[in-house]
Write a protein that holds these residues in place. Structure first.
Motif, PDB file in Angstrom:
ATOM      1  N   GLU A  58       0.836  -1.203   0.000  1.00 58.79           N
ATOM      2  CA  GLU A  58       0.000   0.000   0.000  1.00 58.79           C
ATOM      3  C   GLU A  58       0.874   1.258   0.000  1.00 58.79           C
ATOM      4  O   GLU A  58       0.575   2.250  -0.696  1.00 58.79           O
ATOM      5  N   ARG A  73      -9.024 -12.453   3.105  1.00 62.02           N
ATOM      6  CA  ARG A  73      -9.168 -11.168   3.793  1.00 62.02           C
ATOM      7  C   ARG A  73     -10.010 -10.210   2.946  1.00 62.02           C
ATOM      8  O   ARG A  73      -9.816 -10.102   1.733  1.00 62.02           O
ATOM      9  N   GLU A  87      -9.901  -6.944   3.014  1.00 63.88           N
ATOM     10  CA  GLU A  87      -9.028  -5.922   2.460  1.00 63.88           C
ATOM     11  C   GLU A  87      -8.122  -6.490   1.374  1.00 63.88           C
ATOM     12  O   GLU A  87      -7.691  -5.776   0.460  1.00 63.88           O
ATOM     13  N   ALA A 100     -10.158  -6.496  -1.782  1.00 59.06           N
ATOM     14  CA  ALA A 100     -10.330  -5.117  -2.252  1.00 59.06           C
ATOM     15  C   ALA A 100      -9.064  -4.634  -2.957  1.00 59.06           C
ATOM     16  O   ALA A 100      -9.127  -3.972  -4.004  1.00 59.06           O
TER      17      ALA A 100
END
Length: 280
Positions: free
Chosen positions: A42, A63, A65, A68
């Motif tokens: 990230e 997960r 996230e 995503a």
């Protein structure tokens, strides 16, 4: 249709990642390195890095996230490779793999001339000279970015700043703090530009809080075990961190953090703000 993850290490892409993880020469030759873990990836994405490829496993897909992030990467036309958890563990260099890693290109190199030409305020420039532990260098990078340093200098005998272990220790600072590879003769270049060169020593130096940090300053930090060659103490301003006699010395990254944050405090007192956290 159910997509089956790759489970064979006999794959060109897998072999390449293993080489990048372990070989400095491979990283230099291909101008790339490995970023492992969701948070570090990230940070790389936020700093504008576009992965060459991303490898993920079922553990990451579990997960919310994780899914995503994969959707965002897919929208950016990133090359995604799905592998088994077992194969991912072969690639991983951490104790508890999250299930995602990426290969990214190294940033454009920054020269000392670039740094001196583009700094609108007095320079705060830590320099690693002979630091060999990637964890120490990464931690120093993290402290340097937080303290508002303009860049980190990497001189002879120092581990590469984009070693995967160094990247993890930097917690993403390596993606935002310019790294300057210093050629022979760099002390003369700095002095000619009016930059004060300071070194740290356990004793016989000026207490660091008594030094003037508001002018352009380079702080040279030496090898973990041997420190700096004694010649450095004859040609530079030496500063010392006063400490309890019960302690012999500090870790190099800790010493660097203490001095850099004090320098930042003194500079802010004089209206000199933090350097922008972006590649010059």
């Amino acid at each position: 249709m159910v997509i089956q993850p790759l489970d064979s290490a006999d794959n060109k892409m897998i072999r390449r990642i293993k080489r990048l993880n372990t070989s400095r020469q491979a990283r230099i030759k291909s101008n790339a390195t490995v970023v492992e873990g969701g948070r570090l990836l990230e940070e790389a994405l936020a700093a504008g890095f576009q992965p060459q490829l991303v490898v993920y496993s079922p553990k990451w897909v579990e997960r919310v996230e994780g899914r995503a992030m994969l959707t965002r990467l897919q929208a950016r036309s990133t090359s995604l490779f799905y592998v088994t958890d077992r194969l991912f563990e072969e690639l991983s260099q951490v104790e508890t793999p999250q299930g995602i890693l990426a290969v990214i290109s190294l940033p454009r190199s920054v020269t000392l001339g670039d740094l001196l030409d583009k700094s609108p305020q007095p320079l705060l420039f830590p320099i690693a000279l002979g630091i060999q532990d990637p964890g120490n260098l990464g931690t120093l990078m993290r402290a340097a970015l937080a303290a508002g340093a303009h860049a980190l200098g990497v001189a002879s005998g120092t581990v590469e700043a984009f070693n995967p272990k160094c990247l993890r220790a930097s917690a993403g600072a390596a993606f935002r703090l310019p790294v300057v590879s210093l050629d022979e003769g760099w002390p003369d270049v700095l002095r000619t530009a009016g930059v004060t060169i300071r070194t740290t020593a356990v004793d016989r130096g000026l207490p660091y809080h008594q030094a003037d940090w508001t002018g352009s300053t380079a702080l040279v930090l030496g090898n973990e075990g041997n420190g700096l060659d004694p010649a450095w103490y004859r040609d530079t301003e030496v500063v010392t961190i006063p400490m309890s006699p019960a302690s012999e010395s500090l870790n190099v990254s800790m010493a660097g953090a203490i001095v850099l944050f004090h320098a930042a405090f003194r500079r802010q007192e004089k209206g000199i703000g933090f350097a922008p956290p972006a590649m010059v």
